[in-house]
Design an enzyme around this catalytic site. Structure first.
Site, PDB file in Angstrom:
ATOM      1  CG  PHE A   1      -2.328  -0.306   0.879  1.00  0.00           C
ATOM      2  CD1 PHE A   1      -2.631  -1.409   0.179  1.00  0.00           C
ATOM      3  CD2 PHE A   1      -3.326   0.802   1.262  1.00  0.00           C
ATOM      4  CE1 PHE A   1      -4.096  -1.408  -0.058  1.00  0.00           C
ATOM      5  CE2 PHE A   1      -4.532   0.638   0.860  1.00  0.00           C
ATOM      6  CZ  PHE A   1      -5.060  -0.311   0.016  1.00  0.00           C
TER       7      PHE A   1
ATOM      8  CD  GLN B   1      -6.053  10.042   2.794  1.00  0.00           C
ATOM      9  OE1 GLN B   1      -6.616   9.040   3.154  1.00  0.00           O
ATOM     10  NE2 GLN B   1      -4.816  10.135   3.167  1.00  0.00           N
TER      11      GLN B   1
ATOM     12  CG  HIS C   1      -8.312   7.557  -2.378  1.00  0.00           C
ATOM     13  ND1 HIS C   1      -8.089   7.030  -3.414  1.00  0.00           N
ATOM     14  CD2 HIS C   1      -7.903   6.540  -1.511  1.00  0.00           C
ATOM     15  CE1 HIS C   1      -7.706   5.892  -3.366  1.00  0.00           C
ATOM     16  NE2 HIS C   1      -7.532   5.334  -2.060  1.00  0.00           N
TER      17      HIS C   1
ATOM     18  CG  LEU D   1     -11.792   4.337  -2.840  1.00  0.00           C
ATOM     19  CD1 LEU D   1     -11.119   5.574  -2.698  1.00  0.00           C
ATOM     20  CD2 LEU D   1     -11.791   3.496  -1.460  1.00  0.00           C
TER      21      LEU D   1
ATOM     22  CD  GLU E   1      -2.992   3.715  -1.193  1.00  0.00           C
ATOM     23  OE1 GLU E   1      -3.477   4.935  -1.242  1.00  0.00           O
ATOM     24  OE2 GLU E   1      -2.098   3.203  -0.305  1.00  0.00           O
TER      25      GLU E   1
ATOM     26  NE  ARG F   1      -4.798   6.466   0.426  1.00  0.00           N
ATOM     27  CZ  ARG F   1      -5.661   5.659   1.236  1.00  0.00           C
ATOM     28  NH1 ARG F   1      -6.784   6.391   1.846  1.00  0.00           N
ATOM     29  NH2 ARG F   1      -5.916   4.216   0.867  1.00  0.00           N
TER      30      ARG F   1
ATOM     31  CG  HIS G   1     -10.975   8.292   0.941  1.00  0.00           C
ATOM     32  ND1 HIS G   1     -11.785   7.524   0.853  1.00  0.00           N
ATOM     33  CD2 HIS G   1      -9.696   7.783   1.867  1.00  0.00           C
ATOM     34  CE1 HIS G   1     -11.535   6.316   1.155  1.00  0.00           C
ATOM     35  NE2 HIS G   1     -10.208   6.456   1.727  1.00  0.00           N
TER      36      HIS G   1
ATOM     37  NE  ARG H   1      -7.209   7.036   6.570  1.00  0.00           N
ATOM     38  CZ  ARG H   1      -7.586   6.006   5.760  1.00  0.00           C
ATOM     39  NH1 ARG H   1      -6.781   4.967   5.584  1.00  0.00           N
ATOM     40  NH2 ARG H   1      -8.488   6.312   4.860  1.00  0.00           N
TER      41      ARG H   1
END
Ligand SMILES: Cc1cc2nc3c(=O)[nH]c(=O)nc-3n(C[C@H](O)[C@H](O)[C@H](O)COP(=O)(O)OP(=O)(O)OC[C@H]3O[C@@H](n4cnc5c(N)ncnc54)[C@H](O)[C@@H]3O)c2cc1C
Length: 558
Positions: free
Chosen positions: A114, A227, A229, A239, A242, A273, A337, A372
């Site tokens: 990730f 955030q 995304h 979404l 990721e 991100r 996000h 994050r």
């Protein structure tokens, strides 16, 4: 009136983990949720959950460093250490309770890579990890004898003698209003995504818990850190996990160039991100886009891998963008996000208000700072959900209840009756949509002073219109019209907290990127911003130093 030692508000992963931990300590626990528990937004989590396992040669310190670097050095390092040290036991604990994680060819729990992390340490269940975890926890909570108030809505918190000692709630089915008395209350109501429009978040993510705490004087921290995304669908903001890039998907612009080479030559698409979203937005702003989008290209992964590991997002692409990722690149763009900020809480969930705990996305324990890392949020919900449940149970054990009763719901009854009695033409839907658009225009990937000021005056205007809003449905049974209106009130409070914190931070850090102040300024701004409601409508802003233990701030590159 109802009564529990510990009342948990929210039945997502944080709330149910908290409730389970509390009941296992032998106290009486109630969990309340405005939707059926398995419809909480945790259910939508796709990609996975992080844990560094030492026996796999991945020490927790490496996870901590990646998290702290990812946060742009705004996370409190002592809290990050707790989360990373306890990650393995939580993930294995969920496996033991019955979560069927994907396994690798040798039969061990499998991992995928990730963003912003040097190791593949994300455990997953295909691309529906949240659903798998949530269903398991719901079973466990029921088995342990927790009372779950399904489809009950919290209207306000009750504070007596400086302690939080219960909540005023509405049973959605009947419209009846009750008081629930509790020795300790754990707030676990999730995020505020829908304050922005569009958002990857479910329609129920309206920041209720942040606003409820703010209204009784518990400060909110890091609220400017929102955030975006990197991979959301243009049509509806849904979404594309990721996990797609974790499995090897590329990002390309309108010329077919893998543009991340220019922005993050080492980590490429798997940089943090905020970095990837800024790169995409720059490509879009400079004209290397197609209709406001760049592309997620997964064709080279082949149909089998896509079907095995990304089937849900493949279907999302087909349904909402009319593109099958097996055959063509999917148009995507950065989209709202996650909220890194929230109710200021410590590693045991304690907030500044005695008796009130907070865990999960609603809280800011300060493990995510300015940005994050993907798959750290599910981890945060479990680690700090458990810790808050345990602590709240211990606190409640030797306490007596405060003397509150159904009369404590009088203010809420009157205010709801006032809303129902009002006549006029102002409806909640238009205000909600305009709020979301204002926030998405002025507090997105790139921000500046004049845009944020514009958003601030617009929110003041919307608040004025909200005071005249009319609830068209006057009935008591499942009055969703009334609930949406109440949620809009919470959303306006959240917007106010985000904008005032964002105007306060006079630098760029993590997700808070100002075109008028593009540099990070550690000398003046390596600190948290807290916003607090004092009196009627007045706000107070405070600063708090960031806890630095062993990782000194460095220039951040990927
Ligand atoms: C599409 C999507 C994919 C994601 N994928 C990942 C991922 O792969 N990995 C990762 O780490 N993170 C991921 N995240 C983030 C992560 O899922 C969330 O941050 C996390 O699940 C939040 O959990 P929670 O328990 O704090 O809140 P939620 O799961 O949102 O639960 C909130 C609960 O509070 C209740 N509630 C709220 N207001 C009230 C009220 N007024 N009265 C009564 N009840 C109320 C709701 O009913 C609900 O039960 C994703 C998020 C989204 C939106």
């Amino acid at each position: 009136m109802f009564e529990h030692d510990v009342l948990v508000i929210g039945a997502g992963l944080a709330g149910m983990r908290s409730g389970l931990a509390a009941v296992n300590r032998g106290v009486n626990v109630g969990v309340i949720s405005k939707v059926h528990p398995v419809r909480s937004h945790s259910n939508a989590a796709q990609g996975g959950i992080n844990a560094a396992l030492t026996d796999r040669g991945d020490p927790w310190q490496d996870h901590a460093y990646d998290t702290i670097k990812g946060s742009d050095y705004l996370a409190d390092q002592d809290a990050v250490a707790v989360m990373c040290q306890e990650a393995g036991q939580e993930v294995i604990g969920m496996e033991n309770m019955g979560t069927i994680f994907n396994r690798d060819d040798s039969g061990r729990l499998g991992t995928r890579k990730f963003g912003g992390q040097r190791e593949a340490r994300t455990f997953f269940v295909a691309d529906f990890t949240g659903q798998a975890l949530l269903h398991v926890l719901y079973e466990q909570v029921l088995k342990a004898g927790v009372r779950v108030y399904e489809e009950w809505f919290v209207l306000s918190l009750i504070v007596r003698d400086g302690q939080c000692c219960g909540a005023v709630v509405m049973e959605i089915r009947t419209g009846d209003i009750h008081v629930i008395r509790a020795k300790s209350v754990v707030m676990a109501t999730g995020g505020l995504g829908r304050v922005f429009e569009p958002s990857t978040n479910a329609l129920i993510c309206t920041g209720d818990g942040m606003a409820l705490a703010y209204q009784v004087g518990a400060p909110l921290m890091d609220m400017e850190m929102v955030q975006y995304h990197p991979t959301t669908l243009k049509s509806n903001g849904a979404l594309m996990s990721e996990a797609a890039r974790g499995e090897g998907g590329f990002l390309i612009n309108s010329t077919g160039e893998r543009f991340m080479e220019r922005y993050a030559p080492n980590m490429m698409e798997l940089a943090s991100r905020d970095v990837v979203s800024r790169a995409e937005q720059t490509e879009i702003n400079e004209g290397r886009d197609v209709n406001g989008c760049v592309f997620l290209d997964c064709r080279h992964l082949g149909p089998k891998r896509i079907e095995d590991r990304l089937s849900q997002i493949r279907q999302l692409g087909i349904d909402f963008a009319n593109v099958d990722m097996v055959e063509a690149p999917v148009p995507i763009r950065p989209g709202m996000h996650y909220q890194m900020g929230g109710i200021k809480a410590d590693v045991d969930g304690l907030t500044s208000l005695p008796g009130l705990y907070a865990a999960g996305e609603v809280a800011c324990v300060s493990v995510h700072g300015g940005n994050r890392l993907g798959a750290n949020s599910l981890l945060d919900t479990l680690v700090f959900g458990r810790r808050s449940g345990e602590h709240a149970a211990e606190r409640s054990r030797d306490m007596v209840h405060q003397s509150i009763d159904d009369n404590d719901s009088e203010t809420d009854r009157k205010s709801i009756q006032g809303m129902l009695d009002r006549e006029g033409r102002e409806l909640f839907g238009k205000i909600r949509f305009e709020l979301g658009q204002t926030m998405n225009t002025n507090l997105a990937v790139f921000r500046n002073h004049s845009g944020m000021e514009k958003a601030s005056s617009e929110v003041d205007r919307l608040r004025d219109r909200f005071s005249k809003v009319v609830v068209a449905d006057k009935g008591k049974t499942f009055n969703t019209n009334l609930l949406f209106t109440l949620e809009l009130g919470f959303m306006l409070d959240c917007a106010e907290a985000i904008i005032s914190s964002a105007l306060e931070r006079k630098e760029s850090r993590g997700a808070h990127t100002r075109t008028d102040m593009p540099e990070r300024d550690d000398k003046n701004w390596l600190k948290h911003i807290l916003v607090n409601r004092i009196g009627d409508g007045d706000r107070e802003i405070q600063h708090l130093p960031v806890v630095i233990t062993e990782w000194a701030p460095q220039v951040r590159s990927y």
